[in-house]
Enzyme design. Structure first.
Site, PDB file in Angstrom:
ATOM      1  N   CYS A  52       6.980   1.829  -2.068  1.00  0.00           N
ATOM      2  CA  CYS A  52       6.748   1.243  -3.390  1.00  0.00           C
ATOM      3  C   CYS A  52       7.680   1.849  -4.440  1.00  0.00           C
ATOM      4  CB  CYS A  52       5.298   1.438  -3.818  1.00  0.00           C
ATOM      5  SG  CYS A  52       4.108   0.630  -2.728  1.00  0.00           S
ATOM      6  N   ARG A 130       2.744  -6.842  -0.363  1.00  0.00           N
ATOM      7  CA  ARG A 130       3.928  -6.957  -1.208  1.00  0.00           C
ATOM      8  C   ARG A 130       4.235  -8.435  -1.456  1.00  0.00           C
ATOM      9  NH1 ARG A 130       5.661  -1.764  -1.096  1.00  0.00           N
ATOM     10  NH2 ARG A 130       5.049  -0.596   0.763  1.00  0.00           N
TER      11      ARG A 130
END
Length: 216
Positions: A52, A130
């Protein structure tokens, strides 16, 4: 068969579901943020995680040099608190010099994640996958990407896809496989014999009457 909770999942062509929320830059209403500009709305599983951090850094680096120049705002989300978000922003800035200036939604109650189908129980019930939503200035979802928790997104493809959408809208054309800015585009097929005859006499690159390319 076990019963599973079903979450909504907006589709291409849908009006982007509106919401009011808390972000690292203050309160935000999607429809107002989206007004007169494109929005790339993306989720990440959690703050202070390695994949991330690379992804959010990638968006931050491109925020002004690419996205702003193409009338596009960024909007992030994860199921973390606003305090966690700010601490993570501070940590990344101190360690790498990259500053996440775009708003990041604190979705602790998971309401927005559920609204956009970012929670997918077979992957995780507490972390958003995601997801990437491309929302045009009319508030319409034009393209959706989903990645699992352990695979980072491709920033080049996100940028290429945005340019492809904007090029298609501006020129009323389609884009072929692996299209990149500067490549020829596909002209819509003829709708009648008059269109067909004009096409045959044109200077298009003709693969066949239904597949013709031109330079912009």
């Amino acid at each position: 068969m076990e019963n599973q909770v079903q979450y909504s999942m907006p589709r291409i062509g849908d009006k982007a579901p509106d919401f009011m929320t808390t972000t690292t830059t203050g309160p935000l209403k999607l429809s107002e943020y989206n007004k007169d500009s494109w929005v790339i709305f993306f989720s990440h599983p959690a703050d202070f995680t390695p994949v991330c951090t690379t992804e959010m850094s990638g968006f931050a680096v491109e925020m002004d040099d690419f996205f702003a120049k193409h009338n596009t705002k960024l909007l992030g989300l994860s199921i973390d608190s606003i305090h966690s978000h700010i601490a993570w922003v501070d940590n990344v800035k101190k360690n790498t010099g990259v500053y996440f200036r775009f708003p990041i939604i604190a979705d602790l109650d998971m309401s927005i994640s559920k609204l956009y189908g970012m929670l997918q129980p077979n992957e995780s019930e507490t972390a958003a996958v995601r997801a990437v939503f491309f929302i045009d200035p009319k508030g319409i979802i034009r393209l959706i990407m989903y990645y699992p928790l352990n695979v980072g997104r491709n920033m080049h493809e996100i940028k290429r896809a945005l340019l492809a959408l904007q090029t298609s809208d501006a020129n009323k054309v389609a884009l072929p496989l692996n299209w990149e800015p500067g490549d020829k585009v596909i002209v819509p097929p003829p709708k009648n014999l008059a269109d067909y005859e004009a096409r045959v006499q044109s200077d298009y690159e003709m693969v066949d009457f239904y597949l013709a390319k031109k330079a912009l």
